[in-house]
Motif scaffolding. Structure first.
Motif, PDB file in Angstrom:
ATOM      1  N   VAL A 174       9.564 -14.020 -13.778  1.00  0.00           N
ATOM      2  CA  VAL A 174      10.104 -14.887 -12.861  1.00  0.00           C
ATOM      3  C   VAL A 174      11.362 -14.304 -12.454  1.00  0.00           C
ATOM      4  CG1 VAL A 174      11.100 -17.034 -12.803  1.00  0.00           C
ATOM      5  CG2 VAL A 174       8.902 -16.981 -13.807  1.00  0.00           C
ATOM      6  N   LEU A 175      11.834 -14.329 -11.162  1.00  0.00           N
ATOM      7  CA  LEU A 175      13.078 -14.156 -10.502  1.00  0.00           C
ATOM      8  C   LEU A 175      13.508 -15.383  -9.824  1.00  0.00           C
ATOM      9  CD1 LEU A 175      15.423 -12.374  -9.948  1.00  0.00           C
ATOM     10  CD2 LEU A 175      13.998 -11.312  -7.876  1.00  0.00           C
ATOM     11  N   THR A 176      14.524 -16.106 -10.327  1.00  0.00           N
ATOM     12  CA  THR A 176      14.777 -17.386  -9.665  1.00  0.00           C
ATOM     13  C   THR A 176      16.275 -17.755  -9.829  1.00  0.00           C
ATOM     14  OG1 THR A 176      14.021 -19.739  -9.558  1.00  0.00           O
ATOM     15  CG2 THR A 176      14.142 -18.610 -11.791  1.00  0.00           C
ATOM     16  N   ASP A 177      16.614 -18.761  -8.942  1.00  0.00           N
ATOM     17  CA  ASP A 177      18.145 -19.475  -9.136  1.00  0.00           C
ATOM     18  C   ASP A 177      17.894 -20.552 -10.091  1.00  0.00           C
ATOM     19  OD1 ASP A 177      16.756 -21.408  -7.771  1.00  0.00           O
ATOM     20  OD2 ASP A 177      18.007 -20.995  -5.679  1.00  0.00           O
ATOM     21  N   LYS A 178      16.767 -20.887 -10.651  1.00  0.00           N
ATOM     22  CA  LYS A 178      16.621 -21.970 -11.524  1.00  0.00           C
ATOM     23  C   LYS A 178      17.091 -21.357 -13.098  1.00  0.00           C
ATOM     24  CE  LYS A 178      12.932 -24.626  -9.715  1.00  0.00           C
ATOM     25  NZ  LYS A 178      13.675 -25.912  -9.662  1.00  0.00           N
ATOM     26  N   GLN A 179      18.297 -21.891 -13.451  1.00  0.00           N
ATOM     27  CA  GLN A 179      18.807 -21.347 -14.940  1.00  0.00           C
ATOM     28  C   GLN A 179      18.795 -22.263 -15.808  1.00  0.00           C
ATOM     29  OE1 GLN A 179      22.715 -19.600 -14.255  1.00  0.00           O
ATOM     30  NE2 GLN A 179      22.021 -18.873 -12.128  1.00  0.00           N
ATOM     31  N   LEU A 180      18.073 -23.460 -15.900  1.00  0.00           N
ATOM     32  CA  LEU A 180      18.137 -24.270 -17.034  1.00  0.00           C
ATOM     33  C   LEU A 180      17.067 -23.876 -18.221  1.00  0.00           C
ATOM     34  CD1 LEU A 180      18.412 -27.695 -15.055  1.00  0.00           C
ATOM     35  CD2 LEU A 180      20.164 -26.555 -16.243  1.00  0.00           C
ATOM     36  N   THR A 181      17.308 -24.282 -19.166  1.00  0.00           N
ATOM     37  CA  THR A 181      16.429 -23.772 -20.431  1.00  0.00           C
ATOM     38  C   THR A 181      15.011 -24.516 -20.068  1.00  0.00           C
ATOM     39  OG1 THR A 181      18.479 -23.711 -21.918  1.00  0.00           O
ATOM     40  CG2 THR A 181      16.249 -24.096 -22.849  1.00  0.00           C
ATOM     41  N   GLU A 182      15.022 -25.840 -19.439  1.00  0.00           N
ATOM     42  CA  GLU A 182      13.683 -26.237 -19.315  1.00  0.00           C
ATOM     43  C   GLU A 182      12.820 -25.421 -18.406  1.00  0.00           C
ATOM     44  OE1 GLU A 182      14.623 -30.064 -16.465  1.00  0.00           O
ATOM     45  OE2 GLU A 182      15.743 -29.824 -18.163  1.00  0.00           O
ATOM     46  N   ASN A 183      13.647 -24.932 -17.507  1.00  0.00           N
ATOM     47  CA  ASN A 183      12.607 -24.163 -16.188  1.00  0.00           C
ATOM     48  C   ASN A 183      12.245 -23.007 -17.016  1.00  0.00           C
ATOM     49  OD1 ASN A 183      15.312 -25.098 -14.089  1.00  0.00           O
ATOM     50  ND2 ASN A 183      13.206 -25.878 -13.982  1.00  0.00           N
ATOM     51  N   MET A 184      13.271 -22.280 -17.923  1.00  0.00           N
ATOM     52  CA  MET A 184      12.672 -21.087 -18.478  1.00  0.00           C
ATOM     53  C   MET A 184      11.442 -21.084 -19.511  1.00  0.00           C
ATOM     54  SD  MET A 184      16.432 -19.274 -19.531  1.00  0.00           S
ATOM     55  CE  MET A 184      15.472 -17.788 -19.971  1.00  0.00           C
ATOM     56  N   SER A 185      11.553 -22.301 -20.221  1.00  0.00           N
ATOM     57  CA  SER A 185      10.678 -22.949 -20.936  1.00  0.00           C
ATOM     58  C   SER A 185       9.225 -23.055 -20.266  1.00  0.00           C
ATOM     59  CB  SER A 185      10.952 -24.091 -22.004  1.00  0.00           C
ATOM     60  OG  SER A 185      12.059 -23.759 -22.689  1.00  0.00           O
ATOM     61  N   ARG A 186       9.368 -23.676 -19.204  1.00  0.00           N
ATOM     62  CA  ARG A 186       8.171 -23.896 -18.404  1.00  0.00           C
ATOM     63  C   ARG A 186       7.372 -22.986 -17.972  1.00  0.00           C
ATOM     64  NH1 ARG A 186       8.049 -28.013 -13.118  1.00  0.00           N
ATOM     65  NH2 ARG A 186       5.700 -27.951 -12.999  1.00  0.00           N
ATOM     66  N   ALA A 187       8.299 -21.749 -17.492  1.00  0.00           N
ATOM     67  CA  ALA A 187       7.780 -20.576 -16.777  1.00  0.00           C
ATOM     68  C   ALA A 187       7.046 -19.848 -17.952  1.00  0.00           C
ATOM     69  CB  ALA A 187       8.971 -19.875 -16.406  1.00  0.00           C
ATOM     70  N   TYR A 188       7.788 -19.667 -19.194  1.00  0.00           N
ATOM     71  CA  TYR A 188       7.124 -19.116 -20.394  1.00  0.00           C
ATOM     72  C   TYR A 188       5.624 -19.694 -20.686  1.00  0.00           C
ATOM     73  CZ  TYR A 188      11.049 -15.702 -20.953  1.00  0.00           C
ATOM     74  OH  TYR A 188      12.068 -15.012 -20.685  1.00  0.00           O
ATOM     75  N   GLU A 189       5.807 -20.874 -20.561  1.00  0.00           N
ATOM     76  CA  GLU A 189       4.625 -21.690 -20.971  1.00  0.00           C
ATOM     77  C   GLU A 189       3.556 -21.552 -20.157  1.00  0.00           C
ATOM     78  OE1 GLU A 189       5.949 -25.795 -21.379  1.00  0.00           O
ATOM     79  OE2 GLU A 189       7.042 -25.423 -23.621  1.00  0.00           O
ATOM     80  N   SER A 190       3.971 -21.326 -18.893  1.00  0.00           N
ATOM     81  CA  SER A 190       2.833 -21.123 -17.675  1.00  0.00           C
ATOM     82  C   SER A 190       2.199 -19.858 -17.912  1.00  0.00           C
ATOM     83  CB  SER A 190       3.403 -21.529 -16.236  1.00  0.00           C
ATOM     84  OG  SER A 190       3.903 -22.655 -16.355  1.00  0.00           O
ATOM     85  N   GLY A 191       2.984 -18.866 -18.531  1.00  0.00           N
ATOM     86  CA  GLY A 191       2.385 -17.553 -18.636  1.00  0.00           C
ATOM     87  C   GLY A 191       3.240 -16.275 -18.352  1.00  0.00           C
ATOM     88  N   ALA A 192       4.542 -16.637 -17.960  1.00  0.00           N
ATOM     89  CA  ALA A 192       5.297 -15.557 -17.470  1.00  0.00           C
ATOM     90  C   ALA A 192       5.878 -14.746 -18.763  1.00  0.00           C
ATOM     91  CB  ALA A 192       6.631 -16.194 -16.823  1.00  0.00           C
ATOM     92  N   ALA A 193       5.931 -13.451 -18.390  1.00  0.00           N
ATOM     93  CA  ALA A 193       6.229 -12.520 -19.457  1.00  0.00           C
ATOM     94  C   ALA A 193       7.783 -12.367 -19.515  1.00  0.00           C
ATOM     95  CB  ALA A 193       5.577 -11.131 -19.097  1.00  0.00           C
ATOM     96  N   ASP A 194       8.549 -12.391 -18.367  1.00  0.00           N
ATOM     97  CA  ASP A 194      10.089 -12.403 -18.607  1.00  0.00           C
ATOM     98  C   ASP A 194      10.546 -13.282 -17.558  1.00  0.00           C
ATOM     99  OD1 ASP A 194      12.529 -11.433 -19.470  1.00  0.00           O
ATOM    100  OD2 ASP A 194      11.651  -9.335 -19.607  1.00  0.00           O
ATOM    101  N   TYR A 195      11.875 -13.351 -17.537  1.00  0.00           N
ATOM    102  CA  TYR A 195      12.587 -14.349 -16.721  1.00  0.00           C
ATOM    103  C   TYR A 195      14.050 -13.621 -16.237  1.00  0.00           C
ATOM    104  CZ  TYR A 195      13.846 -19.245 -15.223  1.00  0.00           C
ATOM    105  OH  TYR A 195      14.263 -20.253 -14.618  1.00  0.00           O
ATOM    106  N   VAL A 196      14.325 -13.480 -14.926  1.00  0.00           N
ATOM    107  CA  VAL A 196      15.599 -12.995 -14.487  1.00  0.00           C
ATOM    108  C   VAL A 196      15.987 -13.996 -13.441  1.00  0.00           C
ATOM    109  CG1 VAL A 196      16.724 -11.234 -13.142  1.00  0.00           C
ATOM    110  CG2 VAL A 196      14.581 -10.615 -14.655  1.00  0.00           C
ATOM    111  N   THR A 197      17.346 -14.365 -13.924  1.00  0.00           N
ATOM    112  CA  THR A 197      17.956 -15.276 -12.870  1.00  0.00           C
ATOM    113  C   THR A 197      18.897 -14.575 -11.682  1.00  0.00           C
ATOM    114  OG1 THR A 197      19.721 -15.321 -14.258  1.00  0.00           O
ATOM    115  CG2 THR A 197      18.109 -17.096 -14.881  1.00  0.00           C
ATOM    116  N   LYS A 198      18.981 -15.199 -10.557  1.00  0.00           N
ATOM    117  CA  LYS A 198      19.806 -15.018  -9.545  1.00  0.00           C
ATOM    118  C   LYS A 198      21.334 -15.466  -9.704  1.00  0.00           C
ATOM    119  CE  LYS A 198      15.802 -14.966  -6.235  1.00  0.00           C
ATOM    120  NZ  LYS A 198      15.210 -15.713  -5.062  1.00  0.00           N
ATOM    121  N   PRO A 199      22.170 -14.899  -9.176  1.00  0.00           N
ATOM    122  CA  PRO A 199      22.103 -13.851  -8.342  1.00  0.00           C
ATOM    123  C   PRO A 199      21.476 -12.452  -9.258  1.00  0.00           C
ATOM    124  CG  PRO A 199      24.577 -14.422  -8.735  1.00  0.00           C
ATOM    125  CD  PRO A 199      23.568 -15.369  -9.584  1.00  0.00           C
TER     126      PRO A 199
END
Length: 216
Positions: A174-199
């Motif tokens: 995931v590469l996104t400007d969503k930086q909240l913990t709840e967004n990260m948790s939801r992405a990982y629960e959906s099946g993402a392997a890693d998470y990178v925030t913008k900028p």
């Protein structure tokens, strides 16, 4: 052709039926390859000579390319179904790894695409979730990099649809400007392997891509 007094010799190969032009730069660095591709594209368009896609390759560590390598790069561009005037970069290193970039921002997609192609990845693009899923089903890329804020199908839905694909062994970043913990948790629960925030930190993204694709 020169950039900061660095001379480059160029060889050309052309696939007439598919209108793909391949320019091979002898021992070009990453920076020179990118610069030369832009100069070459401008020249060809000014002369009305670019009627299809342009591939720019360099082999700073691998010597001169073989005919089969050139044919492989051309076939990758053809399969990618790019638009007229598109530039694709290949450096002859680990060109088997494929990546799908999903983002509504054209500049973000182009920046990442350029960097990854210069490192030898085959890159596909999509600007919304439905287009991304269609490309995914057709190409089955080894890695998907996606924004969460997407029209039609959002990033969470896209990740779940990808992970539901039978026998798929690739990963999603995931590469996104969503930086909240709840967004990260939801992405990982959906099946993402890693998470990178913008900028975007391109070095961080490249390290995570390399780790996940094992493109060493």
């Amino acid at each position: 052709m020169s950039n900061n007094d660095a001379s480059l010799s160029v060889q050309f190969f052309y696939d007439d039926p598919n209108q793909v032009l391949c320019a091979v730069l002898d021992n070009g660095t990453m920076g020179n390859t990118h610069y030369a591709s832009l100069v070459l594209k401008d020249f060809l368009q000014d002369q009305h000579l670019l009627q299809g896609q342009l591939i720019v390759t360099s082999f700073p560590e691998n010597g001169n390319p073989t005919k089969s390598m050139i044919e492989k790069f051309m076939q990758q561009a053809i399969r990618g179904k790019g638009k007229e005037g598109d530039i694709h970069f290949f450096t002859g290193a680990n060109a088997a790894a494929s990546v799908l970039i999903v983002d509504t921002d054209d500049i973000v997609r182009e920046f990442i695409k350029t960097r990854l192609e210069l490192k030898g990845y085959r890159v596909y693009e999509a600007k919304d979730g439905q287009e991304a899923y269609n490309v995914f089903v057709r190409e089955l890329p080894g890695l998907v990099i996606t924004e969460l804020n997407l029209p039609i199908i959002d990033g969470y839905q896209l990740i779940r649809k990808i992970q539901a694909t039978n026998s798929y062994e690739g990963e999603v970043i995931v590469l996104t400007d969503k930086q909240l913990t709840e967004n990260m948790s939801r992405a990982y629960e959906s099946g993402a392997a890693d998470y990178v925030t913008k900028p975007l930190s391109i070095s961080e993204l490249e390290w995570k891509i390399k780790r996940l694709t094992k493109n060493n």
